[in-house]
Design an enzyme around this catalytic site. Structure first.
Site, PDB file in Angstrom:
ATOM      1  N   LYS A  94       0.769  -1.304  -0.087  1.00  0.00           N
ATOM      2  CA  LYS A  94      -0.208  -0.151   0.017  1.00  0.00           C
ATOM      3  C   LYS A  94       0.910   1.494   0.150  1.00  0.00           C
ATOM      4  O   LYS A  94       0.503   2.168  -0.441  1.00  0.00           O
ATOM      5  CB  LYS A  94      -0.954   0.128   1.268  1.00  0.00           C
ATOM      6  CG  LYS A  94      -1.758  -1.125   1.178  1.00  0.00           C
ATOM      7  CD  LYS A  94      -3.253  -1.050   0.524  1.00  0.00           C
ATOM      8  CE  LYS A  94      -4.091  -1.856   0.422  1.00  0.00           C
ATOM      9  NZ  LYS A  94      -5.308  -1.971  -0.596  1.00  0.00           N
ATOM     10  N   GLU A 116      -9.863   6.012   3.006  1.00  0.00           N
ATOM     11  CA  GLU A 116     -10.690   4.713   3.845  1.00  0.00           C
ATOM     12  C   GLU A 116      -9.636   3.777   3.945  1.00  0.00           C
ATOM     13  O   GLU A 116      -8.596   3.768   3.176  1.00  0.00           O
ATOM     14  CB  GLU A 116     -11.750   4.584   2.586  1.00  0.00           C
ATOM     15  CG  GLU A 116     -11.227   3.449   1.512  1.00  0.00           C
ATOM     16  CD  GLU A 116     -10.214   3.866   0.698  1.00  0.00           C
ATOM     17  OE1 GLU A 116      -9.969   5.077   0.321  1.00  0.00           O
ATOM     18  OE2 GLU A 116      -9.534   3.024  -0.003  1.00  0.00           O
ATOM     19  N   SER A 383       1.844  -9.362  -0.608  1.00  0.00           N
ATOM     20  CA  SER A 383       1.298  -8.248  -0.546  1.00  0.00           C
ATOM     21  C   SER A 383       1.460  -7.503   0.641  1.00  0.00           C
ATOM     22  O   SER A 383       1.552  -6.341   0.845  1.00  0.00           O
ATOM     23  CB  SER A 383       0.039  -8.057  -0.998  1.00  0.00           C
ATOM     24  OG  SER A 383      -0.958  -8.761   0.063  1.00  0.00           O
TER      25      SER A 383
HETATM   26  C1  LIG Z   1      -1.606  -6.905   2.784  1.00  0.00           C
HETATM   27  C2  LIG Z   1      -2.826  -6.501   1.857  1.00  0.00           C
HETATM   28  N1  LIG Z   1      -3.006  -7.426   0.715  1.00  0.00           N
HETATM   29  C3  LIG Z   1      -4.252  -7.011  -0.209  1.00  0.00           C
HETATM   30  C4  LIG Z   1      -4.992  -6.227   0.144  1.00  0.00           C
HETATM   31  C5  LIG Z   1      -6.166  -5.894  -0.857  1.00  0.00           C
HETATM   32  O1  LIG Z   1      -5.936  -4.612  -1.628  1.00  0.00           O
HETATM   33  P1  LIG Z   1      -5.673  -4.700  -2.900  1.00  0.00           P
HETATM   34  O2  LIG Z   1      -6.536  -5.634  -3.667  1.00  0.00           O
HETATM   35  O3  LIG Z   1      -5.956  -3.373  -3.490  1.00  0.00           O
HETATM   36  O4  LIG Z   1      -4.319  -5.078  -3.095  1.00  0.00           O
HETATM   37  C6  LIG Z   1      -4.803  -5.303   1.241  1.00  0.00           C
HETATM   38  C7  LIG Z   1      -5.788  -4.338   1.648  1.00  0.00           C
HETATM   39  O5  LIG Z   1      -5.990  -3.951   2.798  1.00  0.00           O
HETATM   40  C8  LIG Z   1      -3.606  -5.721   2.221  1.00  0.00           C
HETATM   41  O6  LIG Z   1      -3.473  -4.975   3.545  1.00  0.00           O
END
Ligand SMILES: Cc1ncc(COP(=O)(O)O)c(C=O)c1O
Lengths: 401, 261
Positions: A94, A116, A383
């Site tokens: 993020k 948000e 992620s």
């Molecule tokens: C670690 C992590 N992965 C994935 C996501 C999902 O978001 P996005 O699909 O935009 O990557 C989030 C959202 O809060 C997150 O904190």
């Protein structure tokens, strides 16, 4: 910095028939202002240099592409590589987006930042960059998420931002987005809204994608260095879709690489209790864009269910809807139970504790590794890290502190 | 001529200002909605604006959000709303009705919108479709139904003209930066902006959002062709939803009508 291998969105902000700008009139000028600023800056050398300098010195990029030996052994076939976004400052992908958007806010002279958040990762990443520039910051978060992500709530407060719990509707991410949009309508003159995923009205899906595309660009270089070719498959979880879009986008023209997005299957897609619009939704309009959406026949948005706050969202970024329809990416879903199992497995096998969102991507390896041949290289986008989820996991495992 | 357009012409020709009153369909139930619609007319309301409930009404403040939620608990759909309008029309064939809602609920019922006859609703206002886009693009087209566009304090002058061109009912001027029920009216700005709109169009301009007091109504009616009252009515509907004694609402509306006349 926009990638040349792909020309969407068009001038009106559409990816095929998805996307657009479906917002109350008051926000139209703010979106136009943002679009003009971004178009002016995105190819400006000073701006790009500043962005990459921050990504390097503040975020800690590039993140490694790491060979997961024991996970690979566990499946007994192929090679599994981890793109370590969990190692970024603040612990998730993020921050790539917030570091970029705060530069836009600075250029536009905005003094007040709003965002948000679902899992709290985007809230933390936003509060972090706002603190760094000394800007007032307000984070909207569903009351249910405030409860299950309490560690991140406290982090956001420590960073000097104000957290506004949102009680309306299902009290999760979609309602936090509604409330952030209402704040923006009210304070539009001095406020910059940092949307946290590739969702919302144009130009957000494009901007958030572009800032996160650094991930996919690094993977291209790292794959060449580490295994001498492009990956056979990339797997990423999909909530709004920003980590997936960031790693997929530079690969759209690299046809030998399969792109696989994993949605939250909740109690199972067949039960209807999930957050998997690309698997079990229909096109509709929510939060300023047309995209796949979980909705009933009357066009009302359905409540979602997922163990993971960051995936608990009934919509998805419009570019994913387009990639699904044209068949360039595949979208699957895994259940809460399978994601939790993968969370424990990866933690024990690799010494890496993934976020519950990320655990969904890992869980899909169970099927994928059986299907691929033994020479395949698979990249999982890690992620984020799982520290924020310890309370949730402990509660499920019946452990009290 | 469309029922709404002829009503507005009639008001203009007699130098009167329009009183537009809002409620959310199905809050607290559809029978009450029907009763309230008749009460509105008896109390001097010229145009009825019916809010179509939606799960994610991003332009609404807390009062109207809660009304949407209450209506959705009753599973109110566009079909049920159009049925209620039909019932209303068996008694009242004159009062224009505007549906105000969000794009997703309309596109989910596009056939119903297309097939509505001249004995139904007269106009549609879709909050989340910017005014220079044509609603026909989304299948919202019906010769019996005209469309209303919003213009706000942040609308740039060059867009005012193209928005006005796409509007066929009236121009809805959003009085403030904010959601329904806010209370930060800037009278000078409103006056200036409405005057600017009227340079570009002959359509009537209604001022809405944030009007609560008789004083506000009086002031804003002087600068516009009429005013829209929403949150304060919705709040009274909620307060009286158990007793169903709506005399207070009738009194309030009569006072409003007198104030703007
Ligand atoms: C670690 C992590 N992965 C994935 C996501 C999902 O978001 P996005 O699909 O935009 O990557 C989030 C959202 O809060 C997150 O904190």
């Amino acid at each position: 910095m926009a990638s040349d291998n792909f020309n969407f969105p068009d001038k009106e902000g559409f990816f095929g028939e998805y996307g657009g700008k479906f917002v109350p009139e008051t926000l139209m000028y703010a979106l136009e202002e943002l679009e003009n600023t971004y178009n002016k800056l995105k190819d400006n050398k000073d701006f790009i240099d500043e962005f990459y300098k921050d990504l390097s010195a503040f975020v800690g990029r590039p993140s490694p592409l790491y060979f997961a030996q024991r996970l690979t052994d566990h499946y007994g076939s192929g090679s599994i590589w981890l793109k370590r976004e969990d190692l970024n400052h603040t612990g998730a992908h993020k921050i790539n987006n917030t570091v970029g958007q705060i530069l836009l806010a600075k250029h536009m002279g905005k003094k007040r930042i709003i965002a948000e958040t679902g899992a709290g990762q985007h809230g933390v990443a936003t509060a972090t960059v706002a603190a760094r520039l000394g800007l007032e910051c307000h984070i909207y978060m569903g009351a249910e998420d405030v409860r299950r992500q309490s560690l991140n709530v406290y982090r956001i407060k420590l960073l000097g931002a104000q957290v506004h719990p949102v009680d309306s509707g299902s009290a999760t991410l979609k309602d936090a987005l509604n409330e952030a949009l209402r704040d923006w309508v009210t304070n539009v003159d001095d406020t910059y809204y940092i949307i946290g995923s590739v969702t919302g009205p144009h130009p957000y899906p494009m901007i958030v994608r572009d800032f996160n595309s650094v991930v996919g660009k690094e993977v291209i270089e790292q794959s060449k260095d580490l295994f001498g070719k492009m990956p056979d498959a990339i797997v990423a979880c999909v909530g709004g879709g920003s980590n997936a879009m960031g790693i997929f986008h530079p690969f759209i023209d690299i046809k030998e690489t399969r792109l696989i997005g994993v949605e939250a299957g909740g109690k199972g897609v067949a039960t209807g209790e999930h957050a998997a619009p690309l698997n079990d939704g229909t096109p509709g309009v929510l939060h300023g864009a047309r995209s796949y959406l979980m909705q009933d026949e009357a066009g009302q948005v359905k409540d979602t269910k997922s163990v993971s706050a960051g995936l608990d969202y009934p919509g998805v970024g419009p570019e994913h809807s387009w990639l699904k329809d044209v068949g360039r990416a595949e979208y699957v879903a895994v259940s809460d139970d399978d994601a939790l199992k993968a969370f424990h497995e990866v933690t024990e096998l690799e010494g890496i504790m993934p976020a519950l969102e990320t655990a969904h991507a890992f869980a899909y390896l169970e099927l994928l590794m059986k299907e691929l041949d033994s020479s395949s290289n698979v990249v999982v986008n890690v992620s984020g890290r799982g520290d924020k989820d310890i309370n949730t996991v402990a509660e499920i495992d019946g452990i009290k502190f | 001529m469309n029922r709404l357009s002829s009503k507005l012409v009639e008001l203009k020709n007699t130098n009167q200002k329009a009183l537009v009153a809002y409620l959310v369909a199905g809050d607290p139930d559809l029978d009450t909605t029907l009763e309230l619609m008749h009460l509105f007319v008896k109390s001097g309301v010229d145009v009825i604006e019916i809010g179509v409930p939606f799960t994610d009404p991003i332009a609404e403040g807390p009062t109207i959000q809660r009304a949407h939620d209450r209506a959705l608990k009753n599973d109110i759909s566009l079909k049920m709303i159009l049925d209620t309008v039909k019932k209303f029309r068996t008694v009242d064939k004159e009062t224009p009705i505007v549906l105000m809602g969000y794009l997703n609920t309309f596109i989910s019922h596009i056939d119903m919108v297309k097939s509505a006859d001249s004995n139904s609703v007269d106009s549609i206002l879709v909050v989340d479709v910017p005014g220079e886009l044509n609603l026909e693009t989304y299948g919202i087209s019906n010769p019996n139904i005209n469309t209303i566009s919003l213009i706000s304090p942040t609308t740039k002058e060059e867009r005012v003209e193209s928005i006005a061109k796409n509007s066929t009912g009236f121009i809805y001027y959003v009085n403030l930066r904010g959601v329904t029920g806010s209370s930060n009216l800037n009278i000078d700005e409103i006056q200036k902006n409405i005057a600017r709109i009227q340079q570009y169009t002959d359509l009537p301009t209604m001022a809405g959002f944030g009007i609560k007091s008789i004083e506000d109504a009086k002031t804003l009616a002087a600068y516009s062709d009429g005013i829209v009252i929403g949150s304060s009515i919705v709040e009274m509907i909620d307060e009286e939803s158990l007793t169903k004694e709506f005399g207070r609402i009738g009194k309030y509306l009569r006072e409003m009508k007198t104030a703007i006349s």
